[in-house]
Structure formats: C-alpha cells, structure tokens
Design an enzyme around this catalytic site. Structure first.
Site, short mmCIF file in Angstrom:
data_model
loop_
_atom_site.label_atom_id
_atom_site.label_comp_id
_atom_site.label_asym_id
_atom_site.label_seq_id
_atom_site.Cartn_x
_atom_site.Cartn_y
_atom_site.Cartn_z
CG ASN A 38 -10.91 18.53 -14.40
OD1 ASN A 38 -12.00 18.81 -14.91
ND2 ASN A 38 -10.09 17.65 -14.93
CE LYS A 79 -8.20 17.93 -9.89
NZ LYS A 79 -8.14 16.54 -10.35
CE1 TYR A 123 0.14 12.65 -13.83
CE2 TYR A 123 2.39 12.89 -14.63
CZ TYR A 123 1.22 13.45 -14.17
OH TYR A 123 1.13 14.81 -14.03
CB THR A 161 -4.35 20.55 -10.69
OG1 THR A 161 -3.92 19.28 -10.22
CG2 THR A 161 -3.24 21.57 -10.52
CB SER A 175 -1.86 21.42 -17.86
OG SER A 175 -2.38 20.34 -17.12
CB SER A 217 1.37 21.75 -14.25
OG SER A 217 0.31 21.53 -15.17
N GLY A 244 -11.04 11.95 -3.18
CA GLY A 244 -11.46 12.76 -4.31
C GLY A 244 -11.18 12.09 -5.65
CG MET A 276 -6.34 6.91 -11.18
SD MET A 276 -7.55 8.05 -10.54
CE MET A 276 -9.00 7.05 -10.71
P1 ATR Z 1 -7.30 12.04 -3.36
O1 ATR Z 1 -7.99 13.32 -3.61
O2 ATR Z 1 -5.99 11.87 -4.07
O3 ATR Z 1 -8.19 10.87 -3.55
P2 ATR Z 1 -7.67 11.88 -0.50
O4 ATR Z 1 -9.03 12.47 -0.61
O5 ATR Z 1 -6.76 12.33 0.60
O6 ATR Z 1 -6.83 12.13 -1.83
O7 ATR Z 1 -7.82 10.29 -0.46
C1 ATR Z 1 -6.72 9.46 -0.39
C2 ATR Z 1 -7.18 8.02 -0.56
O8 ATR Z 1 -6.03 7.17 -0.56
C3 ATR Z 1 -8.09 7.54 0.53
O9 ATR Z 1 -8.97 6.58 0.00
C4 ATR Z 1 -7.09 6.90 1.50
O10 ATR Z 1 -7.67 5.92 2.35
P3 ATR Z 1 -8.39 6.36 3.73
O11 ATR Z 1 -9.76 6.85 3.38
O12 ATR Z 1 -8.43 5.10 4.55
O13 ATR Z 1 -7.51 7.43 4.35
C5 ATR Z 1 -6.15 6.26 0.53
N1 ATR Z 1 -4.79 6.00 1.07
C6 ATR Z 1 -3.82 6.92 1.28
N2 ATR Z 1 -2.70 6.31 1.74
C7 ATR Z 1 -3.00 4.99 1.84
C8 ATR Z 1 -2.26 3.83 2.24
N3 ATR Z 1 -0.99 3.92 2.66
N4 ATR Z 1 -2.88 2.64 2.20
C9 ATR Z 1 -4.17 2.53 1.79
N5 ATR Z 1 -4.91 3.58 1.39
C10 ATR Z 1 -4.33 4.79 1.41
#
Ligand code: ATR
Length: 282
Positions: A90, A69, A230, A65, A17, A15, A133, A228
């Site tokens: 957060n 969250k 980095y 984090t 932060s 982190s 999320g 998003m």
């Molecule tokens: P976060 O809190 O980081 O948003 P999450 O709730 O697990 O994590 O959501 C991950 C997001 O990335 C979702 O929108 C996921 O798509 P799905 O809803 O279809 O699962 C997307 N995602 C993750 N890996 C992906 C990939 N290889 N290609 C396209 N979308 C992906």
C-alpha cells in the site's frame, strides 16, 4: 522543488488520503504535494509511470488502494518483510534505481489499538474474522505484538486454515519475524464455546450490511471489537455492542497507516490525534 506523492485507486473519489497527508505536511512543515489519481482497472502500472514522469517536482512515493495492492506488490522492485507477509503493497517509495514496496496497514491497526484505544494486543486472545486481503495484511504485525492467541475465523473454513498454516510455516521464519504464537484457522461454527479479548472484523461483510454468525460468547469481558470498515455502523459493531464489547471502527487505522507511510517517506512521525479529530468533525 516540491516533492510529489499520490494515492492510486479505482474508485478514488472518496479517498481521505490527500486530506490526511495535507494535514500531516502542514503540521510537520514538510514541503510536499499529494494528489488522488484514478487509474484504469488495467492501467495501474502505466498510471504510476505517468505520475513519475510528469509534474514540476520529483515523484517520491505513492499510496495504493483497492484494487491495486497486489499489482503494486508485483511492481515493486524490493519489498519489506511485512509487505511480503501481506502479499500486498500500500506504500511505494521511489528511489534512484528502485521502487520499494511496503505495507503499513497492519502497523496502522496495531498503532490505533495501542496508542488511540489503549488496547495492547500483547497477551490478548485475538479473534481475526475474515481470510481475504484485509485479514492477511494484519496477521504478521499482530503476531509480532505477542498475543496469547490468534485465531482466524472465516465463512469458508478452508481459506482460514490455509492462511493460518501459511503464516505458521513460512512467515514466522522471515528475518526479524520470529513469533512464538502460531495462528490457527476455523470456520464460524468452530467459535462456539470460545472467548476472546480482542475481536477484529476484517471481512467485507459490513460493506454489504451482512451480519456474521458469531456466538455472543466470543466477546469476553472487557473485550474490544474492532471493525476495519469506517464511516458506518455495521452489523458487526451492533452485535459487539449488544454483547457488551467496546467498539471501534477503522478510521483510526486509516489515519495511522497514513502516518506510517508519511514516516517512511519523510522520516518524521506526524501526530495523529488532531488529524483523527479533524476527520471525525465532519
Ligand atoms: P478484502 O481484501 O477486503 O479482505 P476479499 O479478499 O474479497 O476482500 O475477502 C473478503 C473476506 O470477507 C473473506 O474472508 C470473505 O469470506 P469468504 O472467504 O468465505 O468469501 C469475507 N466475507 C465477505 N462477505 C461475507 C459475509 N456476508 N459473511 C461472512 N464473510 C464474508
């Protein structure tokens, strides 16, 4: 007595932060301490309580984090509208008889866009990739900037459609959240023939090095592409660059969401440019 703050996560070792808040405190002359705390996966609330009960000075607040969250959202005794919309917290502020939950992620993104990148979301056609999320956390703050359009596209189309509907139906009715633009949801195939001025990647695809099936045409003229994630060049960033977009990663959002939390806690808004420069320096 020095006011105490902390960030809770699992993992938490990398982190930034503590460093960011130490720089903010030094810059603004605020007397505070800020530490990183690794909470057990099933021990978030206990870790927060232990932090509040321990130490020399009063515990005043915390950042939260991954993966806590949503749990912080439930732990908070009161929540701001943007935390309600995000479904996640957060930033916690500890008051006499209350634990106030806020979410500064979306405000951090908007501030990075407007103030650091010169990309005002107002009037822009925005494409938000992902419906998890990270995407949910930025929808209301983006809508409040009055874009021309906000389309949520997700690998699983149904999740995007549901999320868009939820915002269109409910959060737009929260006090102070009246928005003219109703988000729409689609799957990636629905992007063909569409064009945007701002494309934000809120999927976690970049973390696993996966690319997204985006038609190159989605990046319109003078498009800004915002990743998003980095600290690494993701396939999304490479795709956007190849299509001629201006590309930014999420480091600015990280610093700006921290500045927003600092402002909530201390009532002083730190300057972020020198902190961003310090983080980019190594
Ligand atoms: P976060 O809190 O980081 O948003 P999450 O709730 O697990 O994590 O959501 C991950 C997001 O990335 C979702 O929108 C996921 O798509 P799905 O809803 O279809 O699962 C997307 N995602 C993750 N890996 C992906 C990939 N290889 N290609 C396209 N979308 C992906």
């Amino acid at each position: 007595m020095t006011d105490r703050y902390a960030v809770f996560g699992n993992p938490i070792g990398h982190s930034q932060s503590p460093r960011i808040h130490a720089l903010f405190a030094a810059q603004t002359g605020q007397d505070l301490s800020y530490q990183a705390i690794l909470a057990a996966k099933d021990g978030f609330a206990a870790a927060v309580r232990a932090f509040m009960a321990s130490g020399d000075g009063p515990a005043k607040g915390a950042n939260v984090t991954v993966p806590f969250k949503e749990e912080a959202f439930r732990l908070a005794t009161r929540r701001t509208a943007r935390a309600e919309a995000a479904g996640a917290v957060n930033t916690l502020s500890f008051e006499q008889d209350a634990m106030i939950g806020d979410n500064t992620d979306g405000a951090g993104l908007v501030r990075d866009l407007k103030h650091n990148l010169g990309c005002d979301p107002a009037g822009r056609r925005i494409l938000l990739l992902g419906a998890g999320g990270a995407a949910r956390g930025v929808i209301l703050p983006l809508l409040l900037e009055r874009p021309a359009e906000l389309l949520i596209a997700n690998r699983t189309e149904e999740t995007a459609a549901r999320l868009a509907l939820e915002f269109a139906n409910s959060f737009a009715r929260l006090p102070g959240c009246a928005v003219d633009v109703k988000p729409d949801g689609t799957g990636f195939p629905g992007l063909s023939g569409r064009q945007f001025d701002l494309v934000i990647n809120a999927t976690s695809a970049g973390l696993s090095g996966a690319s997204l099936p985006l038609p190159p045409g989605v990046f319109g003229p003078r498009c800004v592409a915002y990743e998003m994630v980095y600290g690494r060049e993701t396939p999304f960033m490479a795709q956007a660059r190849a299509a001629g977009a201006r590309v930014a990663d999420g480091l600015g959002m990280l610093v700006e969401q921290a500045a927003e939390a600092f402002f909530i806690w201390r009532g002083v808004r730190p300057r972020t440019a020198p902190v961003l420069a310090a983080l980019k320096g190594n």
